[in-house]
Enzyme design. Structure first.
Site, PDB file in Angstrom:
ATOM      1  N   CYS A 116       0.808  -1.228   0.000  1.00 38.29           N
ATOM      2  CA  CYS A 116       0.000   0.000   0.000  1.00 38.29           C
ATOM      3  C   CYS A 116       0.841   1.280   0.000  1.00 38.29           C
ATOM      4  O   CYS A 116       0.308   2.374  -0.184  1.00 38.29           O
ATOM      5  CB  CYS A 116      -0.957  -0.004   1.179  1.00 38.29           C
ATOM      6  SG  CYS A 116      -2.169  -1.315   1.045  1.00 38.29           S
ATOM      7  N   HIS A 256      -3.334   7.170   2.707  1.00 38.93           N
ATOM      8  CA  HIS A 256      -3.729   5.878   2.142  1.00 38.93           C
ATOM      9  C   HIS A 256      -5.048   5.467   2.810  1.00 38.93           C
ATOM     10  O   HIS A 256      -5.240   5.681   4.008  1.00 38.93           O
ATOM     11  CB  HIS A 256      -2.643   4.836   2.422  1.00 38.93           C
ATOM     12  CG  HIS A 256      -3.074   3.443   2.108  1.00 38.93           C
ATOM     13  ND1 HIS A 256      -3.556   3.098   0.867  1.00 38.93           N
ATOM     14  CD2 HIS A 256      -3.138   2.307   2.872  1.00 38.93           C
ATOM     15  CE1 HIS A 256      -3.883   1.815   0.878  1.00 38.93           C
ATOM     16  NE2 HIS A 256      -3.644   1.315   2.081  1.00 38.93           N
ATOM     17  N   ASN A 286     -10.162  -0.218   0.113  1.00 39.01           N
ATOM     18  CA  ASN A 286      -8.707  -0.119  -0.015  1.00 39.01           C
ATOM     19  C   ASN A 286      -8.306  -0.614  -1.407  1.00 39.01           C
ATOM     20  O   ASN A 286      -8.355  -1.810  -1.682  1.00 39.01           O
ATOM     21  CB  ASN A 286      -8.040  -0.960   1.076  1.00 39.01           C
ATOM     22  CG  ASN A 286      -6.518  -0.886   1.028  1.00 39.01           C
ATOM     23  OD1 ASN A 286      -5.935  -0.322   0.102  1.00 39.01           O
ATOM     24  ND2 ASN A 286      -5.870  -1.465   2.022  1.00 39.01           N
TER      25      ASN A 286
HETATM   26  N1  ACO Z   1     -17.845  -9.110   9.728  1.00 39.64           N
HETATM   27  C1  ACO Z   1     -18.122  -9.458  10.989  1.00 39.64           C
HETATM   28  N2  ACO Z   1     -17.192  -9.786  11.867  1.00 39.64           N
HETATM   29  C2  ACO Z   1     -15.913  -9.783  11.466  1.00 39.64           C
HETATM   30  C3  ACO Z   1     -15.546  -9.443  10.169  1.00 39.64           C
HETATM   31  C4  ACO Z   1     -16.575  -9.099   9.268  1.00 39.64           C
HETATM   32  N3  ACO Z   1     -16.339  -8.760   7.985  1.00 39.64           N
HETATM   33  N4  ACO Z   1     -14.212  -9.512  10.049  1.00 39.64           N
HETATM   34  C5  ACO Z   1     -13.748  -9.884  11.241  1.00 39.64           C
HETATM   35  N5  ACO Z   1     -14.775 -10.054  12.102  1.00 39.64           N
HETATM   36  C6  ACO Z   1     -14.718 -10.490  13.497  1.00 39.64           C
HETATM   37  C7  ACO Z   1     -13.477 -11.285  13.802  1.00 39.64           C
HETATM   38  O1  ACO Z   1     -13.627 -12.633  13.421  1.00 39.64           O
HETATM   39  C8  ACO Z   1     -13.396 -11.102  15.288  1.00 39.64           C
HETATM   40  O2  ACO Z   1     -14.277 -11.995  15.906  1.00 39.64           O
HETATM   41  P1  ACO Z   1     -13.859 -12.780  17.242  1.00 39.64           P
HETATM   42  O3  ACO Z   1     -13.616 -11.686  18.265  1.00 39.64           O
HETATM   43  O4  ACO Z   1     -15.022 -13.627  17.518  1.00 39.64           O
HETATM   44  O5  ACO Z   1     -12.602 -13.527  16.887  1.00 39.64           O
HETATM   45  C9  ACO Z   1     -13.911  -9.672  15.505  1.00 39.64           C
HETATM   46  O6  ACO Z   1     -14.655  -9.347  14.329  1.00 39.64           O
HETATM   47  C10 ACO Z   1     -12.818  -8.654  15.682  1.00 39.64           C
HETATM   48  O7  ACO Z   1     -11.816  -8.866  14.668  1.00 39.64           O
HETATM   49  P2  ACO Z   1     -10.556  -7.941  14.540  1.00 39.64           P
HETATM   50  O8  ACO Z   1      -9.670  -8.471  13.469  1.00 39.64           O
HETATM   51  O9  ACO Z   1      -9.996  -7.724  15.910  1.00 39.64           O
HETATM   52  O10 ACO Z   1     -11.276  -6.605  14.046  1.00 39.64           O
HETATM   53  P3  ACO Z   1     -10.659  -5.183  13.893  1.00 39.64           P
HETATM   54  O11 ACO Z   1     -11.457  -4.240  14.660  1.00 39.64           O
HETATM   55  O12 ACO Z   1      -9.175  -5.189  14.100  1.00 39.64           O
HETATM   56  O13 ACO Z   1     -10.938  -4.863  12.353  1.00 39.64           O
HETATM   57  C11 ACO Z   1      -9.688  -4.798  10.285  1.00 39.64           C
HETATM   58  C12 ACO Z   1     -10.396  -5.686  11.336  1.00 39.64           C
HETATM   59  C13 ACO Z   1     -10.741  -3.925   9.653  1.00 39.64           C
HETATM   60  C14 ACO Z   1      -9.053  -5.699   9.238  1.00 39.64           C
HETATM   61  C15 ACO Z   1      -8.615  -3.931  10.970  1.00 39.64           C
HETATM   62  O14 ACO Z   1      -7.838  -4.723  11.817  1.00 39.64           O
HETATM   63  C16 ACO Z   1      -7.704  -3.200  10.005  1.00 39.64           C
HETATM   64  O15 ACO Z   1      -8.109  -2.280   9.335  1.00 39.64           O
HETATM   65  N6  ACO Z   1      -6.404  -3.550   9.976  1.00 39.64           N
HETATM   66  C17 ACO Z   1      -5.390  -2.814   9.220  1.00 39.64           C
HETATM   67  C18 ACO Z   1      -5.520  -3.020   7.734  1.00 39.64           C
HETATM   68  C19 ACO Z   1      -4.372  -2.307   7.035  1.00 39.64           C
HETATM   69  O16 ACO Z   1      -4.062  -1.170   7.301  1.00 39.64           O
HETATM   70  N7  ACO Z   1      -3.684  -3.022   6.150  1.00 39.64           N
HETATM   71  C20 ACO Z   1      -2.495  -2.465   5.542  1.00 39.64           C
HETATM   72  C21 ACO Z   1      -2.692  -2.113   4.155  1.00 39.64           C
HETATM   73  S1  ACO Z   1      -3.258  -3.475   3.179  1.00 39.64           S
HETATM   74  C22 ACO Z   1      -1.938  -3.848   2.102  1.00 39.64           C
HETATM   75  O17 ACO Z   1      -0.842  -3.418   2.256  1.00 39.64           O
HETATM   76  C23 ACO Z   1      -2.281  -4.795   0.943  1.00 39.64           C
END
Ligand code: ACO
Length: 332
Positions: A116, A256, A286
């Site tokens: 990214c 980003h 994204n």
């Molecule tokens: N719908 C419902 N529930 C979900 C979903 C969904 N789509 N996705 C995950 N959950 C659940 C998980 O299973 C978890 O359940 P559990 O507690 O029973 O295990 C719960 O929601 C919390 O999951 P987390 O992963 O802790 O959720 P978080 O609040 O961290 O959000 C996210 C997830 C959106 C992916 C976030 O962590 C994020 O944005 N991370 C950074 C992404 C990023 O910046 N990436 C870098 C760039 S990408 C690249 O370089 C290609």
């Protein structure tokens, strides 16, 4: 004559027509519209459909539009860099394919893979060719068909990504416009949290890797989130301090678009109000290398000559960085 800097003199974005909404995901995986919106800030994303359609096809739309808009003949372009994590093929470089399809015959071209942060890294790289003298017209294109590496059975990643392309023209300025400072970083130990397991030399494609969904994005979201939120804010603040910029001096933060909460944290750290942050994550998700150029493209008409912009990105690798850019023109 003043110091040569690399100025953006034109910008063009492109997204495919088809849209996947949060409602659509409710039928595909165990999720809700509300979860996706509150945890990510995304409402919908554009998806490139159709057999034989690749990243280069989106990039070519952006590049041809850019050539027209900037009144540039394809043969005038001297270098084209494509930032992508979804190349048409492992080799040759997608940049070569884009140049061929766009009739750019006198340029050398190569790809940049920094996840990214790729577009930002490519912009910094291109700026060095301009600053060294000799290069007058360089195109940097950020393009990704993220739908080609997204596992639509994995609710934790599939809701995040979309497809798009954005291209900028870089030309020399001797009046102090363009890229004035940058800070770029990488930490390969972060690869364990965000990668594609198979398809490279470590684990070439096989029946087993396909069956195990190993050609898709693997992400430990929470771990990546923690790094992204601090690194992106830190590097943006570092660029501001180094250039003695107060929040009032900045016209726009161009972040980003990975997660609304990461964007908010970066803006807060910089002391910048939301109305001065380019945000379109709700409509595109994204799009990896296309997020920053797509923002610049959509805000182009609001930008004024001399506006101070801070670009900031964080991505797989890990990679992260920031650019201080003085906008060089007013859109006609
Ligand atoms: N719908 C419902 N529930 C979900 C979903 C969904 N789509 N996705 C995950 N959950 C659940 C998980 O299973 C978890 O359940 P559990 O507690 O029973 O295990 C719960 O929601 C919390 O999951 P987390 O992963 O802790 O959720 P978080 O609040 O961290 O959000 C996210 C997830 C959106 C992916 C976030 O962590 C994020 O944005 N991370 C950074 C992404 C990023 O910046 N990436 C870098 C760039 S990408 C690249 O370089 C290609």
């Amino acid at each position: 004559m003043g110091k040569i800097t690399a100025a953006i003199t034109g910008i063009q974005g492109w997204v495919p027509e088809d849209v996947l909404t949060n409602k659509d995901f409710e039928k595909m995986v165990d999720t809700t519209e509300e979860w996706i919106m509150t945890r990510t800030g995304i409402k919908e994303r554009h998806i490139q459909k159709g057999k034989g359609k690749a990243t280069s096809d989106m990039a070519v739309e952006a590049v041809i539009g850019l050539l027209k808009k900037t009144n540039t003949k394809p043969e005038e372009v001297e270098l084209l860099i494509c930032a992508t994590v979804t190349p048409d093929m492992i080799h040759p470089a997608t940049a070569n394919i884009i140049s061929d399809k766009a009739g750019i015959k006198n340029a050398f071209s190569f790809d940049m893979n920094a996840a990214c942060s790729g577009f930002l890294f490519a912009l910094v790289t291109a700026s060095k060719f301009i600053e060294a003298g000799g290069y007058k017209k360089i195109i940097v294109v950020g393009a990704d068909k993220m739908s080609s590496i997204t596992d639509y059975t994995d609710r934790t990643t599939c809701v995040l990504f979309g497809d798009a392309a954005g291209a900028v023209m870089l030309e020399p300025s001797t009046e102090g416009y363009g890229i004035l400072d940058s800070s770029t970083h990488a930490d390969g130990s972060g690869r364990i949290y965000l990668h594609q397991k198979a398809g490279g030399s470590l684990k070439p494609a096989s029946h087993e890797t396909v069956d195990a969904h190993e050609h898709f994005i693997y992400q430990e979201g929470q771990a990546v989130f923690k790094f992204a939120v601090t690194r992106m804010a830190d590097v943006a603040a570092e660029i501001m301090e180094r250039n003695q910029l107060a929040s009032d001096d900045i016209a726009y933060l161009v972040p980003h678009q990975a997660n609304m909460r990461i964007i908010d944290a970066t803006a807060r750290r910089m002391g910048i109000n939301k109305d001065k942050v380019m945000i379109n994550i709700e409509r595109y998700g994204n799009t990896t290398n296309a997020t920053i150029p797509m923002c610049l493209y959509e805000w182009e008409n609001k930008l004024k000559k001399g506006d101070n912009l801070i670009l900031a990105a964080f991505g797989g690798g890990f990679t992260w960085g920031s650019i201080y850019l003085k906008w060089a023109y007013e859109a006609k």
